[in-house]
Design a protein around this motif. Structure first.
Motif, mmCIF file in Angstrom:
data_model
loop_
_atom_site.group_PDB
_atom_site.id
_atom_site.type_symbol
_atom_site.label_atom_id
_atom_site.label_comp_id
_atom_site.label_asym_id
_atom_site.label_seq_id
_atom_site.Cartn_x
_atom_site.Cartn_y
_atom_site.Cartn_z
ATOM 1 N N TYR A 59 0.845 -1.196 0.000
ATOM 2 C CA TYR A 59 0.000 0.000 0.000
ATOM 3 C C TYR A 59 0.885 1.253 0.000
ATOM 4 C CZ TYR A 59 -4.278 -2.659 1.072
ATOM 5 O OH TYR A 59 -5.362 -3.503 1.023
ATOM 6 N N ARG A 60 0.242 2.379 -0.285
ATOM 7 C CA ARG A 60 0.919 3.678 -0.210
ATOM 8 C C ARG A 60 0.009 4.667 0.501
ATOM 9 N NH1 ARG A 60 0.388 4.675 -6.711
ATOM 10 N NH2 ARG A 60 -1.889 4.942 -6.773
ATOM 11 N N CYS A 61 0.632 5.651 1.140
ATOM 12 C CA CYS A 61 -0.139 6.652 1.880
ATOM 13 C C CYS A 61 -0.744 7.659 0.909
ATOM 14 C CB CYS A 61 0.741 7.362 2.899
ATOM 15 S SG CYS A 61 1.397 6.270 4.186
ATOM 16 N N ALA A 66 1.610 10.330 5.773
ATOM 17 C CA ALA A 66 2.970 9.841 5.558
ATOM 18 C C ALA A 66 3.148 8.525 6.303
ATOM 19 C CB ALA A 66 3.991 10.863 6.046
ATOM 20 N N LYS A 67 4.067 7.712 5.826
ATOM 21 C CA LYS A 67 4.311 6.403 6.431
ATOM 22 C C LYS A 67 4.999 6.562 7.791
ATOM 23 C CE LYS A 67 6.528 1.959 5.565
ATOM 24 N NZ LYS A 67 7.264 1.949 6.843
ATOM 25 N N VAL A 68 4.460 5.884 8.778
ATOM 26 C CA VAL A 68 5.063 5.886 10.106
ATOM 27 C C VAL A 68 6.297 4.993 10.064
ATOM 28 C CG1 VAL A 68 4.712 5.345 12.540
ATOM 29 C CG2 VAL A 68 2.820 6.251 11.176
ATOM 30 N N PRO A 69 7.444 5.490 10.522
ATOM 31 C CA PRO A 69 8.671 4.685 10.465
ATOM 32 C C PRO A 69 8.527 3.344 11.184
ATOM 33 C CG PRO A 69 9.162 6.960 11.015
ATOM 34 C CD PRO A 69 7.670 6.824 11.066
ATOM 35 N N LEU A 70 9.182 2.325 10.642
ATOM 36 C CA LEU A 70 9.283 0.970 11.202
ATOM 37 C C LEU A 70 7.982 0.172 11.103
ATOM 38 C CD1 LEU A 70 11.400 1.700 14.421
ATOM 39 C CD2 LEU A 70 12.187 1.131 12.118
ATOM 40 N N CYS A 90 -0.104 4.665 8.129
ATOM 41 C CA CYS A 90 -0.110 6.031 7.593
ATOM 42 C C CYS A 90 -0.729 6.982 8.611
ATOM 43 C CB CYS A 90 -0.899 6.106 6.289
ATOM 44 S SG CYS A 90 -0.147 5.199 4.925
ATOM 45 N N ASP A 91 -0.125 8.135 8.738
ATOM 46 C CA ASP A 91 -0.645 9.151 9.653
ATOM 47 C C ASP A 91 -0.349 10.520 9.051
ATOM 48 O OD1 ASP A 91 -1.820 10.366 11.784
ATOM 49 O OD2 ASP A 91 -0.476 9.544 13.309
ATOM 50 N N ARG A 92 -1.033 11.523 9.550
ATOM 51 C CA ARG A 92 -0.813 12.889 9.052
ATOM 52 C C ARG A 92 0.582 13.354 9.448
ATOM 53 N NH1 ARG A 92 -4.656 16.799 11.189
ATOM 54 N NH2 ARG A 92 -4.266 18.010 9.306
ATOM 55 N N SER A 93 1.306 13.953 8.510
ATOM 56 C CA SER A 93 2.686 14.348 8.764
ATOM 57 C C SER A 93 3.018 15.636 8.011
ATOM 58 C CB SER A 93 3.654 13.240 8.328
ATOM 59 O OG SER A 93 4.999 13.674 8.382
ATOM 60 N N TYR A 115 6.897 13.342 10.546
ATOM 61 C CA TYR A 115 6.711 14.390 11.558
ATOM 62 C C TYR A 115 5.212 14.535 11.811
ATOM 63 C CZ TYR A 115 11.489 15.461 10.083
ATOM 64 O OH TYR A 115 12.824 15.380 9.765
ATOM 65 N N ALA A 116 4.735 13.852 12.847
ATOM 66 C CA ALA A 116 3.310 13.875 13.169
ATOM 67 C C ALA A 116 2.906 15.245 13.696
ATOM 68 C CB ALA A 116 2.997 12.792 14.207
ATOM 69 N N VAL A 117 1.616 15.540 13.626
ATOM 70 C CA VAL A 117 1.087 16.801 14.149
ATOM 71 C C VAL A 117 1.423 16.904 15.638
ATOM 72 C CG1 VAL A 117 -1.004 18.125 14.598
ATOM 73 C CG2 VAL A 117 -0.758 16.871 12.448
ATOM 74 N N GLY A 118 1.982 18.054 16.033
ATOM 75 C CA GLY A 118 2.359 18.263 17.421
ATOM 76 C C GLY A 118 3.814 17.984 17.720
ATOM 77 N N VAL A 119 4.532 17.359 16.780
ATOM 78 C CA VAL A 119 5.955 17.065 16.986
ATOM 79 C C VAL A 119 6.773 18.352 16.878
ATOM 80 C CG1 VAL A 119 7.963 15.928 15.978
ATOM 81 C CG2 VAL A 119 5.840 14.663 16.286
#
Length: 306
Positions: A59-61, A66-70, A90-93, A115-119
């Motif tokens: 799959y792709r985001c 964006a793809k969460v590492p690991l 996948c999460d918002r980045s 880089y997730a929201v809030g990072v």
């Protein structure tokens, strides 16, 4: 009779359910691809209804995720004709942190690709800059997937007053990193071939001035006596030669204009006395002594008519 029919209907429904579940397995196929939040399969497999055992789909985001590492992004059709479990990956980045001239992203945060929201990421001052406070510059990934502004907490380092060339002066605005100082030789001297200025730059992990050019005497030209202090550095916001010329003109122009005005006034008074006119079209001499009349051409000849 009624209860017997009900039992037969239940048996038939059970057989149908078993067939629905076991027939794909008997054929060795997995069903349609499962849906995952924030991700999608490749275009050529989106609408496919069955997949052979052992098939792997990556799959792709989607846009904005964006793809969460690991975390894995691939599922597989297993031996039991079921898809493997694939957790959300996948999460918002936000995109990469913003770049600024005075600092760079820390080595720890620079290696990340998510880089997730809030990072919040931190910065370290670039060479030639130093921290102006005890805090490091930072930036945070906001809800709209943009970064907060990086505060300018790094200030330029100073190279200190530069060495002044013999038989010359330096003109500069300041001594901070990146500044330039122009070398101006005294009258009768000229710069050696090379750059006519020096700069405050990075040298061995610290700031320093570039090599200083020298002023050497011009052959056949006698140097004029200088009234300026030897070895002076002028710190100014504007070109000094222009200021000197403006100052010279301020004192020279009155010396030229005032005598001209006085001369014009004297000539005008002398002309009025010499060529006094009492009435239109007549001329009356103005003798210097009684009974003595001037001869020769007059300022205005008497007008005689027929």
């Amino acid at each position: 009779m009624g209860s017997g029919r009900c039992r037969w209907l239940l048996v038939v429904l059970g057989v149908l359910v078993v067939l629905v579940v076991l027939v794909p397995a008997a054929r060795g196929d997995c069903g349609p691809l499962p849906e995952l939040p924030g991700a999608e399969p490749p275009e050529d497999s989106k609408d496919q209804q069955s997949f052979p055992i052992g098939t792997k789909i990556t799959y792709r985001c989607v846009l904005g995720f964006a793809k969460v590492p690991l975390k894995s992004d691939t599922i597989q059709c297993l031996e039991n004709a079921l898809w493997s479990v694939l957790p959300e990956f996948c999460d918002r980045s936000c995109l990469s942190p913003p770049r600024v001239s005075f600092a760079k992203v820390s080595a720890e945060d620079e290696t990340k690709n998510f880089y997730a929201v809030g990072v919040t990421v931190s910065y370290v001052c670039n060479p030639g800059y130093k921290n102006s406070t005890d805090e490091l510059p930072t930036s945070t990934c906001l809800e709209n997937l943009t970064w907060s502004e990086v505060p300018e907490l790094c200030e330029r380092e100073t190279c200190g007053p530069p060495k002044v060339p013999e038989h010359g002066t330096l003109v500069t605005t300041d001594y901070l990193f990146g500044s330039k100082a122009d070398v101006i030789c005294d009258d009768g001297y000229e710069l050696t071939p090379g750059p006519p200025s020096i700069r405050c730059y990075i040298h061995d992990d610290r700031v320093a001035w570039t090599p200083l050019p020298t002023c050497h005497r011009i052959q056949g030209v006698s140097p004029l006596p200088s009234t300026s202090t030897v070895g002076a550095t002028a710190v100014t916001d504007a070109p000094k030669p222009l200021e000197e010329k403006t100052s010279e003109y301020r004192y020279i122009l009155p010396l030229i204009i005032i005598p001209c005005i006085i001369g014009i006034v004297v000539i005008a008074i002398w002309t009025i006395k010499k060529c006094g006119i009492k009435q239109k079209g007549t001329y009356k001499p103005n003798p210097t002594n009684a009974g003595d009349e001037e001869q020769g051409p007059s300022c205005q000849e008497r007008k005689t008519g027929p």
